[in-house]
Design a protein around this motif. Sequence first.
Motif, PDB file in Angstrom:
ATOM      1  N   GLY A  42      -9.740  -3.619   0.426  1.00 31.92           N
ATOM      2  CA  GLY A  42     -10.050  -2.505  -0.451  1.00 31.92           C
ATOM      3  C   GLY A  42      -9.345  -2.632  -1.787  1.00 31.92           C
ATOM      4  O   GLY A  42      -9.810  -2.102  -2.799  1.00 31.92           O
ATOM      5  N   GLY A  43      -8.211  -3.344  -1.792  1.00 31.60           N
ATOM      6  CA  GLY A  43      -7.484  -3.576  -3.035  1.00 31.60           C
ATOM      7  C   GLY A  43      -7.970  -4.831  -3.735  1.00 31.60           C
ATOM      8  O   GLY A  43      -8.960  -4.812  -4.457  1.00 31.60           O
ATOM      9  N   VAL A  44      -7.279  -5.950  -3.513  1.00 34.07           N
ATOM     10  CA  VAL A  44      -7.581  -7.208  -4.214  1.00 34.07           C
ATOM     11  C   VAL A  44      -7.997  -8.263  -3.204  1.00 34.07           C
ATOM     12  O   VAL A  44      -7.276  -8.533  -2.238  1.00 34.07           O
ATOM     13  CB  VAL A  44      -6.359  -7.707  -5.012  1.00 34.07           C
ATOM     14  CG1 VAL A  44      -6.647  -9.055  -5.651  1.00 34.07           C
ATOM     15  CG2 VAL A  44      -5.964  -6.684  -6.066  1.00 34.07           C
ATOM     16  N   TYR A  45      -9.148  -8.885  -3.456  1.00 33.16           N
ATOM     17  CA  TYR A  45      -9.631  -9.996  -2.639  1.00 33.16           C
ATOM     18  C   TYR A  45      -9.550 -11.261  -3.478  1.00 33.16           C
ATOM     19  O   TYR A  45     -10.132 -11.346  -4.566  1.00 33.16           O
ATOM     20  CB  TYR A  45     -11.075  -9.756  -2.204  1.00 33.16           C
ATOM     21  CG  TYR A  45     -11.609 -10.805  -1.238  1.00 33.16           C
ATOM     22  CD1 TYR A  45     -11.587 -10.577   0.129  1.00 33.16           C
ATOM     23  CD2 TYR A  45     -12.147 -12.004  -1.694  1.00 33.16           C
ATOM     24  CE1 TYR A  45     -12.078 -11.519   1.033  1.00 33.16           C
ATOM     25  CE2 TYR A  45     -12.633 -12.951  -0.815  1.00 33.16           C
ATOM     26  CZ  TYR A  45     -12.595 -12.710   0.549  1.00 33.16           C
ATOM     27  OH  TYR A  45     -13.071 -13.649   1.421  1.00 33.16           O
ATOM     28  N   CYS A  46      -8.807 -12.237  -2.958  1.00 36.38           N
ATOM     29  CA  CYS A  46      -8.646 -13.499  -3.673  1.00 36.38           C
ATOM     30  C   CYS A  46      -9.605 -14.531  -3.096  1.00 36.38           C
ATOM     31  O   CYS A  46      -9.543 -14.859  -1.921  1.00 36.38           O
ATOM     32  CB  CYS A  46      -7.213 -13.992  -3.545  1.00 36.38           C
ATOM     33  SG  CYS A  46      -6.928 -15.612  -4.248  1.00 36.38           S
ATOM     34  N   ALA A  96     -10.061   4.116  -7.033  1.00 31.51           N
ATOM     35  CA  ALA A  96     -11.263   4.743  -6.470  1.00 31.51           C
ATOM     36  C   ALA A  96     -12.534   3.956  -6.733  1.00 31.51           C
ATOM     37  O   ALA A  96     -13.607   4.538  -6.899  1.00 31.51           O
ATOM     38  CB  ALA A  96     -11.402   6.172  -6.992  1.00 31.51           C
ATOM     39  N   ASN A  97     -12.426   2.650  -6.761  1.00 30.16           N
ATOM     40  CA  ASN A  97     -13.618   1.796  -6.842  1.00 30.16           C
ATOM     41  C   ASN A  97     -14.033   1.415  -5.418  1.00 30.16           C
ATOM     42  O   ASN A  97     -13.184   1.150  -4.567  1.00 30.16           O
ATOM     43  CB  ASN A  97     -13.304   0.536  -7.653  1.00 30.16           C
ATOM     44  CG  ASN A  97     -12.821   0.866  -9.056  1.00 30.16           C
ATOM     45  OD1 ASN A  97     -13.598   1.276  -9.907  1.00 30.16           O
ATOM     46  ND2 ASN A  97     -11.519   0.688  -9.299  1.00 30.16           N
ATOM     47  N   ASN A 102      -8.830   2.421  -3.558  1.00 27.85           N
ATOM     48  CA  ASN A 102     -10.101   1.706  -3.600  1.00 27.85           C
ATOM     49  C   ASN A 102     -10.573   1.404  -2.175  1.00 27.85           C
ATOM     50  O   ASN A 102      -9.792   1.450  -1.223  1.00 27.85           O
ATOM     51  CB  ASN A 102      -9.932   0.404  -4.386  1.00 27.85           C
ATOM     52  CG  ASN A 102      -9.400   0.654  -5.786  1.00 27.85           C
ATOM     53  OD1 ASN A 102     -10.131   1.028  -6.682  1.00 27.85           O
ATOM     54  ND2 ASN A 102      -8.097   0.444  -5.983  1.00 27.85           N
ATOM     55  N   GLY A 103     -11.850   1.066  -2.038  1.00 26.55           N
ATOM     56  CA  GLY A 103     -12.361   0.838  -0.695  1.00 26.55           C
ATOM     57  C   GLY A 103     -13.473  -0.183  -0.644  1.00 26.55           C
ATOM     58  O   GLY A 103     -14.040  -0.579  -1.666  1.00 26.55           O
ATOM     59  N   VAL A 111       0.193  -1.591  -4.946  1.00 31.27           N
ATOM     60  CA  VAL A 111      -1.098  -1.714  -4.250  1.00 31.27           C
ATOM     61  C   VAL A 111      -1.028  -0.779  -3.053  1.00 31.27           C
ATOM     62  O   VAL A 111      -0.377  -1.080  -2.051  1.00 31.27           O
ATOM     63  CB  VAL A 111      -1.358  -3.169  -3.822  1.00 31.27           C
ATOM     64  CG1 VAL A 111      -2.792  -3.317  -3.325  1.00 31.27           C
ATOM     65  CG2 VAL A 111      -1.119  -4.139  -4.984  1.00 31.27           C
ATOM     66  N   TRP A 112      -1.706   0.367  -3.158  1.00 24.82           N
ATOM     67  CA  TRP A 112      -1.449   1.446  -2.211  1.00 24.82           C
ATOM     68  C   TRP A 112      -2.727   2.216  -1.887  1.00 24.82           C
ATOM     69  O   TRP A 112      -3.585   2.411  -2.741  1.00 24.82           O
ATOM     70  CB  TRP A 112      -0.426   2.404  -2.818  1.00 24.82           C
ATOM     71  CG  TRP A 112       0.301   3.218  -1.793  1.00 24.82           C
ATOM     72  CD1 TRP A 112       0.033   4.496  -1.402  1.00 24.82           C
ATOM     73  CD2 TRP A 112       1.429   2.795  -1.016  1.00 24.82           C
ATOM     74  NE1 TRP A 112       0.918   4.892  -0.428  1.00 24.82           N
ATOM     75  CE2 TRP A 112       1.789   3.871  -0.173  1.00 24.82           C
ATOM     76  CE3 TRP A 112       2.163   1.612  -0.949  1.00 24.82           C
ATOM     77  CZ2 TRP A 112       2.851   3.798   0.722  1.00 24.82           C
ATOM     78  CZ3 TRP A 112       3.215   1.537  -0.061  1.00 24.82           C
ATOM     79  CH2 TRP A 112       3.568   2.615   0.760  1.00 24.82           C
ATOM     80  N   ASN A 113      -2.811   2.647  -0.632  1.00 24.91           N
ATOM     81  CA  ASN A 113      -3.867   3.559  -0.183  1.00 24.91           C
ATOM     82  C   ASN A 113      -5.267   2.988  -0.353  1.00 24.91           C
ATOM     83  O   ASN A 113      -6.230   3.728  -0.552  1.00 24.91           O
ATOM     84  CB  ASN A 113      -3.760   4.905  -0.918  1.00 24.91           C
ATOM     85  CG  ASN A 113      -4.471   6.029  -0.187  1.00 24.91           C
ATOM     86  OD1 ASN A 113      -4.522   6.055   1.037  1.00 24.91           O
ATOM     87  ND2 ASN A 113      -5.042   6.948  -0.949  1.00 24.91           N
ATOM     88  N   ASN A 114      -5.395   1.685  -0.252  1.00 23.71           N
ATOM     89  CA  ASN A 114      -6.707   1.048  -0.281  1.00 23.71           C
ATOM     90  C   ASN A 114      -7.205   0.856   1.155  1.00 23.71           C
ATOM     91  O   ASN A 114      -6.411   0.638   2.066  1.00 23.71           O
ATOM     92  CB  ASN A 114      -6.621  -0.299  -1.009  1.00 23.71           C
ATOM     93  CG  ASN A 114      -6.123  -0.116  -2.430  1.00 23.71           C
ATOM     94  OD1 ASN A 114      -6.821   0.400  -3.285  1.00 23.71           O
ATOM     95  ND2 ASN A 114      -4.886  -0.541  -2.690  1.00 23.71           N
TER      96      ASN A 114
END
Length: 462
Positions: free
Chosen positions: A206-210, A144-145, A185-186, A222-225
């Motif tokens: 919404g999850g991980v940005y590389c 939820a970030n 997360n979003g 890694v779910w529901n982002n």
Amino acid sequence: GKGGDGAGIHCATATISNCQILNNRTGNGGWGEYGHSSFARGGHGGGVYCAVGPAMFLETAICGNSAGAGGESHCNGAPGGSGGGLFSTAQAYPHILNCVIANNTTGDGSVARGWYHEAFAGDGGDGAGVYCYAAHISNCLLAANVTGNGGGGGGGYPCDGGRGGNGGAALGYSVTFTNCTIIGNGCGFGGSGDAGGIDGENGQAGGVYCSSSGTRIVNGIVWNNTAGGMQDQDAQIFGTEAVAYSCIQSCTSYCDDPTDHNIGDDPLFVNASGGDYHLSVCSPCINAGSYVAAAGATDIDGDPRILFDVVDMGADEATAPPVGSLQVVISPQAAIDAGAQWRRVGTSIWYDSGYAENDIIVGGYTVEFKDIAGWTMPVNQAVTIKNCQTTSAGGSYIQHTGSLRVTISPQAAIDAGAQWRRVGTSTWHDSGYTESNIMVGGYTVEFRDIAGWTRPSNLPVT
């Protein structure tokens, strides 16, 4: 000027253990005459700003923190601060273990005024949960970030909108995530252009940005982002170099190579809508991770990291063993009527055909069949019990049979029509005929009544 960094903690070479870093906020960027992103950005690191390493975070909650918004000017806007929960510089290389990083936000980009010429609005801050370099993040929940929105245009000259912040859970440069649950997360939305300016792009991942090569996700969920209102694969992970043994929503390319062992099945949390991200007993993430990559001796709750031979995906290691069911069907009906049954080798209870035995711990077993008189039982069968699935097996008994041959005398009686049959059957047989495929057991032979002759008494046979 810039907003100040590190509202909760501003540190160098620190170890932070068993702490709660909650509800801190860095300052907004100040007003600038002409505006420049490096001078008027919002403050980084709402919860924590790590300037120099090594930095270690153990069993700590970093929640509800915010990075400040970008400052305004007569011209360009400034970006919002990054790292709502934690911001680390390239010199900090933090290790984050068994932590909860949740409900953090980054700052919004500021509006582009464009009073004197074309201008650009500020971008939303990146990495709402974590913004870091060369970090190791293990056994952590990032939930939820949300990154900030891009600023909009608002002047007489064309003004482009700013992009939304990237990396709702995390924006990383060469970061390794091991046994992390990254959920809900979003990303912020792009700002609207004005006076002919273009709209800003929505934030990505919404999850991980590389942001560079070298970022890895192993044993993760890694779910529901969400990014730009979408929950596709790119909304979960964008640009990550290597993903393995992980559960990824809307998994496409990351699931193409079976040797990566990634799955796209619902992880089946106990109550995701209520914030309970423990694995339910039927979760496909149980026993689905890589033992080689397992993170530490315990999970996020302090439970042993490996309980049932194979590590789970995500921050939680399930404490109840994975179980399934076994159903065995026996044929033919005559064997069932004669008492045919089955059981697993090593157990004591025999089961009837069609019975489903439940709550069997996942693994390999052998089915054996009951020995009943007059039948050859099926050979033992190897079966594999899978988590929350019913394994089906079957066995066919073969009935023992024999033949019966009856000789009648004298020849004159045969010539007069003498015959025989088994009591209860309908067909009469001539002398010397062999009746085959008779089930093993006791029978009675009777003889046909013919005129002028006294027939033999009924004859018991086995």
